[in-house]
Design a protein around this motif. Structure first.
Motif, PDB file in Angstrom:
ATOM      1  N   GLU A  98      70.406 -30.154 -45.112  1.00 49.65           N
ATOM      2  CA  GLU A  98      70.721 -30.499 -43.725  1.00 49.65           C
ATOM      3  C   GLU A  98      70.417 -31.969 -43.418  1.00 49.65           C
ATOM      4  O   GLU A  98      69.707 -32.307 -42.463  1.00 49.65           O
ATOM      5  N   GLU A  99      70.920 -32.861 -44.256  1.00 48.94           N
ATOM      6  CA  GLU A  99      70.802 -34.305 -44.106  1.00 48.94           C
ATOM      7  C   GLU A  99      69.356 -34.792 -44.214  1.00 48.94           C
ATOM      8  O   GLU A  99      69.028 -35.899 -43.788  1.00 48.94           O
ATOM      9  N   ARG A 100      68.491 -33.983 -44.792  1.00 45.42           N
ATOM     10  CA  ARG A 100      67.119 -34.386 -45.062  1.00 45.42           C
ATOM     11  C   ARG A 100      66.918 -34.402 -46.570  1.00 45.42           C
ATOM     12  O   ARG A 100      67.421 -33.540 -47.284  1.00 45.42           O
ATOM     13  N   ARG A 101      66.177 -35.399 -47.054  1.00 47.20           N
ATOM     14  CA  ARG A 101      65.995 -35.571 -48.490  1.00 47.20           C
ATOM     15  C   ARG A 101      64.564 -35.232 -48.899  1.00 47.20           C
ATOM     16  O   ARG A 101      63.612 -35.585 -48.199  1.00 47.20           O
ATOM     17  N   PHE A 102      64.440 -34.567 -50.037  1.00 45.27           N
ATOM     18  CA  PHE A 102      63.142 -34.168 -50.560  1.00 45.27           C
ATOM     19  C   PHE A 102      63.026 -34.608 -52.020  1.00 45.27           C
ATOM     20  O   PHE A 102      64.009 -34.585 -52.751  1.00 45.27           O
ATOM     21  N   VAL A 103      61.826 -34.998 -52.411  1.00 42.31           N
ATOM     22  CA  VAL A 103      61.536 -35.296 -53.813  1.00 42.31           C
ATOM     23  C   VAL A 103      60.480 -34.316 -54.281  1.00 42.31           C
ATOM     24  O   VAL A 103      59.602 -33.900 -53.518  1.00 42.31           O
ATOM     25  N   LEU A 104      60.560 -33.944 -55.558  1.00 40.07           N
ATOM     26  CA  LEU A 104      59.670 -32.936 -56.124  1.00 40.07           C
ATOM     27  C   LEU A 104      58.728 -33.594 -57.116  1.00 40.07           C
ATOM     28  O   LEU A 104      59.175 -34.313 -58.019  1.00 40.07           O
ATOM     29  N   THR A 105      57.442 -33.376 -56.950  1.00 39.02           N
ATOM     30  CA  THR A 105      56.466 -33.937 -57.876  1.00 39.02           C
ATOM     31  C   THR A 105      55.522 -32.838 -58.340  1.00 39.02           C
ATOM     32  O   THR A 105      55.257 -31.882 -57.612  1.00 39.02           O
ATOM     33  N   ASP A 110      55.707 -31.076 -53.381  1.00 33.66           N
ATOM     34  CA  ASP A 110      57.022 -31.582 -52.983  1.00 33.66           C
ATOM     35  C   ASP A 110      56.919 -32.181 -51.586  1.00 33.66           C
ATOM     36  O   ASP A 110      56.121 -31.729 -50.764  1.00 33.66           O
ATOM     37  N   MET A 111      57.728 -33.185 -51.314  1.00 33.48           N
ATOM     38  CA  MET A 111      57.596 -33.895 -50.047  1.00 33.48           C
ATOM     39  C   MET A 111      58.939 -34.394 -49.545  1.00 33.48           C
ATOM     40  O   MET A 111      59.906 -34.526 -50.295  1.00 33.48           O
ATOM     41  N   GLU A 112      58.998 -34.677 -48.229  1.00 35.58           N
ATOM     42  CA  GLU A 112      60.230 -35.141 -47.602  1.00 35.58           C
ATOM     43  C   GLU A 112      60.244 -36.659 -47.525  1.00 35.58           C
ATOM     44  O   GLU A 112      59.243 -37.286 -47.145  1.00 35.58           O
ATOM     45  N   VAL A 113      61.370 -37.253 -47.854  1.00 36.37           N
ATOM     46  CA  VAL A 113      61.535 -38.707 -47.760  1.00 36.37           C
ATOM     47  C   VAL A 113      61.786 -39.074 -46.297  1.00 36.37           C
ATOM     48  O   VAL A 113      62.695 -38.542 -45.661  1.00 36.37           O
ATOM     49  N   ILE A 114      60.967 -39.971 -45.763  1.00 32.83           N
ATOM     50  CA  ILE A 114      61.121 -40.383 -44.357  1.00 32.83           C
ATOM     51  C   ILE A 114      61.448 -41.866 -44.224  1.00 32.83           C
ATOM     52  O   ILE A 114      61.588 -42.370 -43.113  1.00 32.83           O
ATOM     53  N   GLY A 115      61.594 -42.557 -45.350  1.00 30.69           N
ATOM     54  CA  GLY A 115      61.964 -43.963 -45.310  1.00 30.69           C
ATOM     55  C   GLY A 115      62.291 -44.466 -46.707  1.00 30.69           C
ATOM     56  O   GLY A 115      61.720 -43.998 -47.684  1.00 30.69           O
ATOM     57  N   THR A 116      63.244 -45.396 -46.790  1.00 37.28           N
ATOM     58  CA  THR A 116      63.608 -45.976 -48.079  1.00 37.28           C
ATOM     59  C   THR A 116      63.709 -47.492 -47.952  1.00 37.28           C
ATOM     60  O   THR A 116      64.054 -48.029 -46.899  1.00 37.28           O
ATOM     61  N   ALA A 117      63.385 -48.169 -49.046  1.00 43.74           N
ATOM     62  CA  ALA A 117      63.517 -49.616 -49.131  1.00 43.74           C
ATOM     63  C   ALA A 117      63.960 -49.928 -50.547  1.00 43.74           C
ATOM     64  O   ALA A 117      63.138 -50.123 -51.438  1.00 43.74           O
ATOM     65  N   GLY A 118      65.269 -49.939 -50.755  1.00 47.66           N
ATOM     66  CA  GLY A 118      65.785 -50.078 -52.107  1.00 47.66           C
ATOM     67  C   GLY A 118      65.426 -48.847 -52.915  1.00 47.66           C
ATOM     68  O   GLY A 118      65.743 -47.720 -52.534  1.00 47.66           O
ATOM     69  N   ARG A 119      64.717 -49.022 -54.011  1.00 47.30           N
ATOM     70  CA  ARG A 119      64.308 -47.911 -54.869  1.00 47.30           C
ATOM     71  C   ARG A 119      62.940 -47.359 -54.489  1.00 47.30           C
ATOM     72  O   ARG A 119      62.457 -46.394 -55.084  1.00 47.30           O
ATOM     73  N   VAL A 120      62.302 -47.979 -53.503  1.00 48.50           N
ATOM     74  CA  VAL A 120      60.994 -47.513 -53.031  1.00 48.50           C
ATOM     75  C   VAL A 120      61.201 -46.548 -51.873  1.00 48.50           C
ATOM     76  O   VAL A 120      62.069 -46.745 -51.026  1.00 48.50           O
ATOM     77  N   MET A 121      60.392 -45.486 -51.842  1.00 45.68           N
ATOM     78  CA  MET A 121      60.526 -44.484 -50.790  1.00 45.68           C
ATOM     79  C   MET A 121      59.180 -44.211 -50.137  1.00 45.68           C
ATOM     80  O   MET A 121      58.128 -44.328 -50.764  1.00 45.68           O
ATOM     81  N   LEU A 122      59.239 -43.837 -48.872  1.00 45.46           N
ATOM     82  CA  LEU A 122      58.081 -43.349 -48.134  1.00 45.46           C
ATOM     83  C   LEU A 122      58.306 -41.866 -47.916  1.00 45.46           C
ATOM     84  O   LEU A 122      59.374 -41.453 -47.457  1.00 45.46           O
ATOM     85  N   LYS A 174      45.960 -24.893 -39.784  1.00 42.24           N
ATOM     86  CA  LYS A 174      46.800 -25.903 -39.156  1.00 42.24           C
ATOM     87  C   LYS A 174      47.377 -26.809 -40.231  1.00 42.24           C
ATOM     88  O   LYS A 174      46.818 -26.922 -41.325  1.00 42.24           O
ATOM     89  N   LEU A 175      48.500 -27.441 -39.920  1.00 40.98           N
ATOM     90  CA  LEU A 175      49.179 -28.291 -40.888  1.00 40.98           C
ATOM     91  C   LEU A 175      48.733 -29.742 -40.747  1.00 40.98           C
ATOM     92  O   LEU A 175      48.647 -30.277 -39.652  1.00 40.98           O
ATOM     93  N   LYS A 176      48.461 -30.371 -41.873  1.00 39.24           N
ATOM     94  CA  LYS A 176      48.094 -31.779 -41.920  1.00 39.24           C
ATOM     95  C   LYS A 176      49.146 -32.523 -42.722  1.00 39.24           C
ATOM     96  O   LYS A 176      49.557 -32.064 -43.795  1.00 39.24           O
ATOM     97  N   THR A 177      49.584 -33.680 -42.233  1.00 35.01           N
ATOM     98  CA  THR A 177      50.602 -34.468 -42.920  1.00 35.01           C
ATOM     99  C   THR A 177      49.951 -35.646 -43.631  1.00 35.01           C
ATOM    100  O   THR A 177      49.150 -36.375 -43.049  1.00 35.01           O
ATOM    101  N   SER A 178      50.292 -35.804 -44.906  1.00 39.31           N
ATOM    102  CA  SER A 178      49.846 -36.952 -45.701  1.00 39.31           C
ATOM    103  C   SER A 178      51.075 -37.736 -46.136  1.00 39.31           C
ATOM    104  O   SER A 178      52.156 -37.171 -46.307  1.00 39.31           O
ATOM    105  N   TYR A 179      50.911 -39.041 -46.327  1.00 44.18           N
ATOM    106  CA  TYR A 179      52.048 -39.906 -46.636  1.00 44.18           C
ATOM    107  C   TYR A 179      51.862 -40.556 -48.011  1.00 44.18           C
ATOM    108  O   TYR A 179      50.741 -40.864 -48.432  1.00 44.18           O
ATOM    109  N   PHE A 180      53.002 -40.757 -48.679  1.00 47.27           N
ATOM    110  CA  PHE A 180      52.989 -41.302 -50.031  1.00 47.27           C
ATOM    111  C   PHE A 180      54.035 -42.399 -50.166  1.00 47.27           C
ATOM    112  O   PHE A 180      55.123 -42.316 -49.574  1.00 47.27           O
ATOM    113  N   LEU A 181      53.691 -43.406 -50.940  1.00 52.87           N
ATOM    114  CA  LEU A 181      54.620 -44.475 -51.287  1.00 52.87           C
ATOM    115  C   LEU A 181      55.080 -44.199 -52.717  1.00 52.87           C
ATOM    116  O   LEU A 181      54.264 -44.127 -53.639  1.00 52.87           O
TER     117      LEU A 181
END
Length: 237
Positions: A98-105, A110-122, A174-181
């Motif tokens: 549904e127009e949302r991107r996920f990467v699997l590690t 697994d996590m959702e991509v919320i930003g991109t900068a070339g080949r780098v993702m947030l 409760k859900l906690k959100t963590s961010y990855f580069l």
């Protein structure tokens, strides 16, 4: 619950299922809350929806997908309607739902991509943590490689596979959100000042100045997206 092993991706990916595991049916209605104390469903989408799995060899295929927030895992249904987990994640480039991107590690779930900068993702990953008296949760453990916790189940990782056990304790989470580069080599780093400095080492001086002039909260999605945008502009110069 079953585990999906992706073994052959020459033309059309060949899918194998192994390690059949039993899962409680009430997993999707586990008692979890957001930061405002509002009740949340364990699954990101209301039901399994059609999405696209993109493989690193350039092939792709459709599947019925949903993201399980308690486990931090992308799941899908096979034709007999078994719920499957992905293994062999290194073979997958990304997943679109549904127009949302996920990467699997494997290391960070697994996590959702919320930003991109070339080949780098947030990317953002959610995991549950106890709500209320944490002492009442002693002895309970939910693991998707990094110690997640769940209401309906206890999960442990054995040899790369997940084992699910019933745990109808009734505790709230409760859900906690963590961010990855995620860098150019698809390595995921917790989104910290140090990570940005390492990924954008060639622009360290400008990045240091930006961070000195702007108070960045590395636990805030908006701040991280602005910082990634600044880094993207630097590399475009």
């Amino acid at each position: 619950m079953k585990t999906l092993l992706l073994a052959s991706l020459v033309l059309l990916p060949t899918i194998h299922a192994n390690a059949s595991l039993n899962v409680a049916r009430d997993l999707a209605t586990a008692n979890i809350e957001n930061t405002q104390g509002e009740r949340q469903n364990a699954y990101l989408f209301p039901g399994f929806v059609k999405g696209m799995v993109h493989f690193r060899n350039g092939t792709k295929r459709t599947a019925l997908l949903n993201y399980h927030r308690l486990g931090g895992q992308m799941q899908f249904l096979n034709p007999p309607a078994d719920t499957l987990l992905f293994t062999g994640k290194y073979l997958i480039d990304y997943i679109e739902v549904e127009e949302r991107r996920f990467v699997l590690t494997d290391e960070h779930s697994d996590m959702e991509v919320i930003g991109t900068a070339g080949r780098v993702m947030l990317a953002a990953r959610v995991q549950p943590e106890p709500a209320g008296n944490k002492l009442s949760h002693s002895g309970q453990h939910f693991s998707a490689l990094e110690g997640n916790a769940a209401h309906a189940l206890m999960v442990s990782n054995q040899g790369g596979n997940f084992q699910w056990e019933n745990n109808a304790s009734g505790h709230r989470w409760k859900l906690k959100t963590s961010y990855f580069l995620i860098d150019q080599n698809r390595v995921a780093h917790p989104a910290t000042r140090r990570a940005f400095m390492a990924v954008y080492a060639r622009n360290r001086r400008q990045l240091t100045h930006y961070l000195r002039e702007n108070r960045i909260d590395f636990g805030n999605a908006d701040d991280l997206q602005k910082l990634l945008g600044f880094c993207n502009d630097l590399t475009a110069l």
